[in-house]
Design a protein around this motif. Structure first.
Motif, PDB file in Angstrom:
ATOM      1  N   VAL A   1      -9.532 -17.410   2.065  1.00 22.34           N
ATOM      2  CA  VAL A   1      -9.156 -15.761   2.034  1.00 22.34           C
ATOM      3  C   VAL A   1      -9.848 -15.307   3.042  1.00 22.34           C
ATOM      4  CG1 VAL A   1      -9.456 -13.675   1.220  1.00 22.34           C
ATOM      5  CG2 VAL A   1      -9.106 -16.012  -0.443  1.00 22.34           C
TER       6      VAL A   1
ATOM      7  N   GLU B   1     -10.926  -9.370   4.657  1.00 23.72           N
ATOM      8  CA  GLU B   1     -10.362  -9.416   2.935  1.00 23.72           C
ATOM      9  C   GLU B   1     -12.348  -9.509   1.784  1.00 23.72           C
ATOM     10  OE1 GLU B   1      -6.839 -10.215  -0.558  1.00 23.72           O
ATOM     11  OE2 GLU B   1      -7.357 -10.918   1.380  1.00 23.72           O
TER      12      GLU B   1
ATOM     13  N   ALA C   1     -14.083  -6.512   1.809  1.00 22.36           N
ATOM     14  CA  ALA C   1     -13.060  -5.281   0.657  1.00 22.36           C
ATOM     15  C   ALA C   1     -13.656  -5.678  -0.461  1.00 22.36           C
ATOM     16  CB  ALA C   1     -12.212  -5.133   0.969  1.00 22.36           C
ATOM     17  N   HIS C   2     -13.721  -7.092  -0.603  1.00 22.16           N
ATOM     18  CA  HIS C   2     -13.644  -7.455  -2.056  1.00 22.16           C
ATOM     19  C   HIS C   2     -15.712  -7.107  -2.580  1.00 22.16           C
ATOM     20  CE1 HIS C   2      -9.920  -7.831  -4.623  1.00 22.16           C
ATOM     21  NE2 HIS C   2      -9.590  -9.068  -3.074  1.00 22.16           N
TER      22      HIS C   2
ATOM     23  N   GLY D   1     -12.733  -0.230   1.731  1.00 20.03           N
ATOM     24  CA  GLY D   1     -12.585  -1.973   0.303  1.00 20.03           C
ATOM     25  C   GLY D   1     -11.170  -1.486   0.136  1.00 20.03           C
TER      26      GLY D   1
ATOM     27  N   TYR E   1      -8.107   0.132   1.941  1.00 24.71           N
ATOM     28  CA  TYR E   1      -7.685  -1.696   2.174  1.00 24.71           C
ATOM     29  C   TYR E   1      -7.469  -2.560   1.822  1.00 24.71           C
ATOM     30  CZ  TYR E   1      -8.208  -6.316   5.248  1.00 24.71           C
ATOM     31  OH  TYR E   1      -7.897  -7.485   5.455  1.00 24.71           O
ATOM     32  N   LEU E   2      -8.272  -2.947   0.780  1.00 26.59           N
ATOM     33  CA  LEU E   2      -7.073  -3.889  -0.505  1.00 26.59           C
ATOM     34  C   LEU E   2      -5.613  -3.391  -1.373  1.00 26.59           C
ATOM     35  CD1 LEU E   2     -10.068  -4.802  -2.996  1.00 26.59           C
ATOM     36  CD2 LEU E   2      -9.520  -6.818  -0.473  1.00 26.59           C
TER      37      LEU E   2
ATOM     38  N   LEU F   1      -3.103  -4.400   1.367  1.00 23.07           N
ATOM     39  CA  LEU F   1      -2.872  -5.186   1.320  1.00 23.07           C
ATOM     40  C   LEU F   1      -1.651  -5.062   0.469  1.00 23.07           C
ATOM     41  CD1 LEU F   1      -6.363  -7.405   2.134  1.00 23.07           C
ATOM     42  CD2 LEU F   1      -4.105  -6.987   3.710  1.00 23.07           C
ATOM     43  N   HIS F   2      -1.979  -4.579  -0.964  1.00 22.49           N
ATOM     44  CA  HIS F   2      -1.009  -4.951  -2.148  1.00 22.49           C
ATOM     45  C   HIS F   2       0.361  -4.195  -1.972  1.00 22.49           C
ATOM     46  CE1 HIS F   2      -0.506  -6.098  -6.230  1.00 22.49           C
ATOM     47  NE2 HIS F   2       0.150  -4.195  -6.616  1.00 22.49           N
TER      48      HIS F   2
ATOM     49  N   GLY G   1      -2.089 -10.527   0.021  1.00 19.59           N
ATOM     50  CA  GLY G   1      -3.796 -10.272  -0.221  1.00 19.59           C
ATOM     51  C   GLY G   1      -3.965 -11.441  -1.072  1.00 19.59           C
TER      52      GLY G   1
ATOM     53  N   LEU H   1     -13.714 -13.438  -6.623  1.00 17.89           N
ATOM     54  CA  LEU H   1     -14.040 -12.775  -6.049  1.00 17.89           C
ATOM     55  C   LEU H   1     -14.397 -11.506  -6.624  1.00 17.89           C
ATOM     56  CD1 LEU H   1     -10.380 -12.258  -4.202  1.00 17.89           C
ATOM     57  CD2 LEU H   1     -12.163 -12.951  -2.881  1.00 17.89           C
TER      58      LEU H   1
END
Length: 339
Positions: free
Chosen positions: A69, A73, A76-77, A226, A229-230, A233-234, A239, A252
């Motif tokens: 990963v 990312e 962010a998680h 974060g 950003y996620l 990505l989704h 992601g 995660l």
């Protein structure tokens, strides 16, 4: 030089409040009257301290499981899940009032926004170092950090250095310069990790906010970024979460606990132990990272690195011995005065 140093110190102190800081809802533990109880509390503090620093020392094992990963990312998680973990801990330890007081103080809010940015940079650098097989560089950064903190205290807080501290700083600088000259490149990962965490520690030192509410507040500022950003990505069909496997999803989600739990152990240790004892324990973390890098992950440890590490370790030994002697002298003086 002195004018610039004084000006920098004044700018830092703007973050602090002129008022008395809010009452600490988690005050230091009282010293037990019974010597046996006091020894028991000290022993328990050592257990908590070893647990905290050992966890930070072996955490590369965890991040290695997520090397498929991207580092950003993962960051962010980590911010999102850490906010959840810190919020739960804040409620569980009764520090919600302290968090509210911090939110109402503009100086604290500004400082925590800055520390949130610094700790995010430190996290992503460390995750990147682990993912690309540079754990040795990361450990070098955290070995340098205590000495850099002393230097920052001198520059920004006008703290005076003792001769032994100057020697320790000189040895550390010699180690870094030797590594840069012989390797033909500046050890930027180590210096960036030490720098971001050193400045982070400086700001946290001068801001009137307790550890757990402060950590909750700084993650409160970075977690929305974060989450955004996620979400992006989704929306793009990218992601890792929900798209790789259940194991990745659980890892995660566990980044929050991996971040928050050692902090709780550290706080419990700090309430029971002297700063000198904590100072010795803090070297467990980079030592663990060093051993993992060389013995487990097979990262090359060259003669050049050996000389540089030897300089820095010698500097840390001088620094620690000086701190221990000062603490002992202070204890003897208090005993002779009947304190």
């Amino acid at each position: 030089m002195l004018a610039r140093r004084s000006s920098a110190g004044r700018r830092l102190r703007r973050f602090t409040s002129n008022r008395e800081p809010p009452r600490d809802p988690w005050p230091p533990m009282p010293t037990p009257d019974n010597p046996r109880d006091s020894r028991r509390e000290a022993a328990l503090g050592v257990v908590y301290g070893v647990a905290a620093y050992s966890a930070w020392g072996i955490v590369p094992v965890f991040w290695k499981q997520l090397r498929h990963v991207g580092a950003v990312e993962i960051l962010a998680h980590r911010t999102v899940w850490s906010l959840l973990a810190f919020a739960v801990l804040t409620l569980a330890t009764g520090q919600l009032r302290a968090l509210g007081a911090a939110l109402r103080d503009r100086r604290v809010v500004g400082a925590m926004a800055a520390t949130g940015a610094l700790v995010s940079a430190n996290w992503v650098l460390f995750i990147y170092a682990v993912s690309v097989g540079r754990v040795l560089d990361a450990s070098l950064g955290y070995f340098i950090n205590p000495l850099l903190s002393v230097l920052l205290g001198m520059v920004f807080l006008r703290e005076r250095l003792r001769p032994a501290q100057w020697i320790a700083l000189g040895l550390a600088a010699a180690g870094v310069v030797h590594l840069a000259v012989r390797a033909g490149a500046v050890p930027w990962i180590a210096l960036a990790l030490a720098g971001t965490f050193g400045v982070y520690g400086l700001l946290r030192k001068v801001v009137a906010v307790n550890s757990l509410p402060g950590s909750t507040l700084e993650t409160l500022f970075i977690a929305p970024l974060g989450a955004a950003y996620l979400a992006t990505l989704h929306a793009q069909g990218a992601g890792a979460i929900g798209r790789v496997d259940l194991r990745t999803d659980l890892l995660l989600a566990a980044t929050g606990i991996v971040t928050a739990l050692p902090l709780v152990w550290f706080t419990n240790a700090a309430r029971r132990l002297s700063l000198t004892t904590l100072g010795f324990l803090q070297y467990l973390a980079p030592s663990g990272q060093f051993l993992l890098a060389v013995l487990v992950y097979g990262e090359p440890f060259t003669a050049t690195q050996a000389v540089s590490f030897a300089c820095i370790w010698t500097g840390l030994a001088v620094f620690s011995a000086d701190a221990a002697l000062r603490a002992r002298a202070s204890s003897v003086a208090r005993t002779s005065l009947g304190m």
